[in-house]
Design an enzyme around this catalytic site. Structure first.
Site, PDB file in Angstrom:
ATOM      1  N   CYS A 233      33.350   6.715 -16.374  1.00  0.00           N
ATOM      2  CA  CYS A 233      32.927   5.358 -16.031  1.00  0.00           C
ATOM      3  C   CYS A 233      32.812   5.229 -14.517  1.00  0.00           C
ATOM      4  O   CYS A 233      33.682   4.685 -13.861  1.00  0.00           O
ATOM      5  CB  CYS A 233      33.933   4.366 -16.577  1.00  0.00           C
ATOM      6  SG  CYS A 233      33.490   2.674 -16.254  1.00  0.00           S
TER       7      CYS A 233
ATOM      8  N   HIS B 260      43.258  16.908  -2.868  1.00  0.00           N
ATOM      9  CA  HIS B 260      43.707  15.571  -3.292  1.00  0.00           C
ATOM     10  C   HIS B 260      44.321  15.556  -4.687  1.00  0.00           C
ATOM     11  O   HIS B 260      44.873  14.548  -5.110  1.00  0.00           O
ATOM     12  CB  HIS B 260      42.576  14.543  -3.158  1.00  0.00           C
ATOM     13  CG  HIS B 260      41.461  14.667  -4.142  1.00  0.00           C
ATOM     14  ND1 HIS B 260      41.274  13.753  -5.139  1.00  0.00           N
ATOM     15  CD2 HIS B 260      40.484  15.585  -4.280  1.00  0.00           C
ATOM     16  CE1 HIS B 260      40.199  14.107  -5.847  1.00  0.00           C
ATOM     17  NE2 HIS B 260      39.710  15.214  -5.338  1.00  0.00           N
TER      18      HIS B 260
ATOM     19  N   GLY C  73      36.635  19.909  -4.258  1.00  0.00           N
ATOM     20  CA  GLY C  73      36.388  20.709  -5.455  1.00  0.00           C
ATOM     21  C   GLY C  73      34.908  20.816  -5.786  1.00  0.00           C
ATOM     22  O   GLY C  73      34.424  21.869  -6.194  1.00  0.00           O
ATOM     23  N   THR C  74      34.184  19.729  -5.622  1.00  0.00           N
ATOM     24  CA  THR C  74      32.758  19.730  -5.952  1.00  0.00           C
ATOM     25  C   THR C  74      32.014  20.756  -5.101  1.00  0.00           C
ATOM     26  O   THR C  74      31.227  21.563  -5.608  1.00  0.00           O
ATOM     27  CB  THR C  74      32.158  18.327  -5.737  1.00  0.00           C
ATOM     28  OG1 THR C  74      32.836  17.423  -6.615  1.00  0.00           O
ATOM     29  CG2 THR C  74      30.670  18.299  -6.009  1.00  0.00           C
TER      30      THR C  74
ATOM     31  N   ASN D  74      40.109  18.412 -17.094  1.00  0.00           N
ATOM     32  CA  ASN D  74      40.571  17.203 -16.404  1.00  0.00           C
ATOM     33  C   ASN D  74      40.666  15.986 -17.315  1.00  0.00           C
ATOM     34  O   ASN D  74      41.381  15.037 -17.014  1.00  0.00           O
ATOM     35  CB  ASN D  74      39.648  16.886 -15.228  1.00  0.00           C
ATOM     36  CG  ASN D  74      38.191  16.958 -15.602  1.00  0.00           C
ATOM     37  OD1 ASN D  74      37.704  18.008 -16.019  1.00  0.00           O
ATOM     38  ND2 ASN D  74      37.490  15.851 -15.490  1.00  0.00           N
TER      39      ASN D  74
HETATM   40  C1  LIG Z   1      38.213  20.160 -12.995  1.00  0.00           C
HETATM   41  C2  LIG Z   1      37.610  19.501 -11.797  1.00  0.00           C
HETATM   42  N1  LIG Z   1      36.681  20.159 -11.086  1.00  0.00           N
HETATM   43  C3  LIG Z   1      36.110  19.628  -9.993  1.00  0.00           C
HETATM   44  C4  LIG Z   1      36.443  18.363  -9.555  1.00  0.00           C
HETATM   45  C5  LIG Z   1      35.795  17.793  -8.325  1.00  0.00           C
HETATM   46  O1  LIG Z   1      36.696  17.791  -7.243  1.00  0.00           O
HETATM   47  P1  LIG Z   1      36.473  16.816  -5.986  1.00  0.00           P
HETATM   48  O2  LIG Z   1      36.763  15.443  -6.459  1.00  0.00           O
HETATM   49  O3  LIG Z   1      37.484  17.286  -4.966  1.00  0.00           O
HETATM   50  O4  LIG Z   1      35.099  16.988  -5.506  1.00  0.00           O
HETATM   51  C6  LIG Z   1      37.406  17.634 -10.275  1.00  0.00           C
HETATM   52  C7  LIG Z   1      37.766  16.259  -9.867  1.00  0.00           C
HETATM   53  O5  LIG Z   1      38.212  15.455 -10.655  1.00  0.00           O
HETATM   54  C8  LIG Z   1      38.008  18.224 -11.415  1.00  0.00           C
HETATM   55  O6  LIG Z   1      38.930  17.579 -12.135  1.00  0.00           O
END
Ligand SMILES: Cc1ncc(COP(=O)(O)O)c(C=O)c1O
Length: 400
Positions: free
Chosen positions: A324, A201, A70-71, A150
């Protein structure tokens, strides 16, 4: 028996997904860019992953860019769209409760002359579509709004936001659907977005793989340079096994979505009834428009880290509301944006259920959380009354 209620952080990989991945780890492990039979076998798996993922999302295979999660999908969407649109403008509109993968990426872009407008949210974490539209001008090139948050699970009025963005030609619309993807019936056709991020994931796929959906015709500059993989949008040898795993996991999640969402909402309500009955406990996020599996609360006069640690000792895994990550809990930027002062945000807790959560687990946790809160509050009241612990010195007879 350990109980895992932190599915918003990550989910276990399901058996069918592992089974689908194994052939690409043990047999068809070639490089999909190689022209020989080993490479062609891997390429077939990769192409199929694109196609299945696209079909499950109402998109075309060529509209998918596989990423490391996601990042990276968010980074590619924002940086790729910003640099591609630089000649037209430099303004990017977003909200104050995005994941750091969006927020910190935009901070980085500001160093190169881009301007970020961070819209406020209400007490429930929702952005106002009217305010969003008012923030769009002819220098705006991109809008980025997450589908669901999230930390508190609030779902944004995304269709309304999409319509407002569409009234302005030339502005790209990015949706971070990482948290929402397994639980909401959304696809590229119905959700009018140009760019949409997901991560495997979060829906029982492997870690380290995700995708950015890029609507056909969207101008995006690749941010990773090297080979010509993913139609020149993401260089680097592809993770074939994980891509196949993600496609299978996504298909399953989509097919089971209505049933899963209904069950999780029921379980969450059961848990909420028990936890919100404790004095001084308040629900955070929207009461109705929220992800089915996320129960987020603030318990006054407690510290979320102590609560989650105490539950962990009982084998129950939940998350605090704060980021955290380094051992030094920082106040959550999401709760701050929703108007909670740091002092209250300290008591934040996030319990996130998943497809495999059982009713028995929910019943156990529905008892454990109120009990833990009561014990910790009694403990801190006792410390406040007797900070040196003189009343409980071991071996000292009363009155001595
Ligand atoms: C809304 C949201 N965007 C992006 C991410 C980042 O995803 P990743 O952990 O696959 O890099 C997360 C991860 O918790 C998320 O909840």
């Amino acid at each position: 028996m350990a109980i895992y209620l932190d599915h918003a952080a990550t989910t276990p990989v399901r058996r069918e997904v592992v089974d689908a991945m194994l052939p690409y780890l043990l047999e068809d492990w070639g490089n999909p860019s190689s022209g020989h039979s080993f490479g062609r076998a891997a390429r077939r798996g990769l192409d199929e992953a694109h196609e299945r993922l696209a079909a499950a999302r109402g998109a075309e295979a060529r509209e998918i860019v596989l990423t490391s999660g996601g990042t990276e999908a968010n980074n590619l969407a924002l940086k790729g769209a910003a640099w591609a649109g630089k000649a037209r403008g430099h303004r990017i509109v977003t909200t104050s409760i995005e994941h750091h993968a969006v927020g910190h990426t935009l901070r980085h872009l500001e160093k190169f002359g881009f301007e970020t407008v961070e819209l406020p949210v209400d007490r429930y974490g929702r952005v106002d579509p009217d305010e969003l539209e008012a923030a769009l001008d002819d220098r705006t090139i991109l809008v980025s709004v997450m589908l669901a948050n999230n930390e508190v699970g609030t779902i944004q009025p995304i269709q309304d936001v999409a319509e407002r963005v569409r009234r302005h030609r030339g502005i790209l619309f990015h949706v971070d659907a990482v948290q929402a993807a397994p639980y909401l019936p959304i696809d590229m056709a119905s959700l009018d977005a140009d760019l949409l991020s997901i991560a495997a994931h979060k829906f029982e796929g492997p870690k380290g793989i995700g995708a950015l959906f890029v609507r056909h015709g969207t101008h995006l500059l690749g941010q990773q340079h090297g080979g010509s993989q993913e139609r020149h949008r993401r260089a680097g040898t592809e993770n074939v096994a994980s891509s196949v795993g993600m496609a299978v996991a996504y298909e399953l999640a989509r097919a089971e979505q209505p049933g899963t969402a209904r069950r999780l909402a029921e379980q969450r309500e059961r848990l909420a009834a028990a936890v919100l009955a404790v004095p001084g406990v308040e629900l955070t996020g929207h009461p109705r428009d929220r992800l089915p599996g996320i129960l987020s609360i603030i318990a006054r006069d407690t510290d979320g880290t102590s609560v989650s640690q105490a539950l962990d000792l009982e084998g129950i895994a939940v998350a605090t509301g704060s980021a955290c990550t380094t051992g030094s809990p920082e106040p959550s930027h999401v709760l701050a944006a929703m108007g909670y002062p740091d002092e209250e945000a300290r008591g934040a807790l996030r319990v996130s259920l998943g497809r495999t959560t059982t009713n028995d687990e929910v019943e156990l946790v529905a008892v454990a959380i109120p009990r833990t809160l009561a014990m910790l509050r009694i403990g801190s009241a006792a410390i406040a009354a007797d900070p040196l612990g003189q009343a409980i010195q071991p071996g000292v007879p009363a009155g001595a």
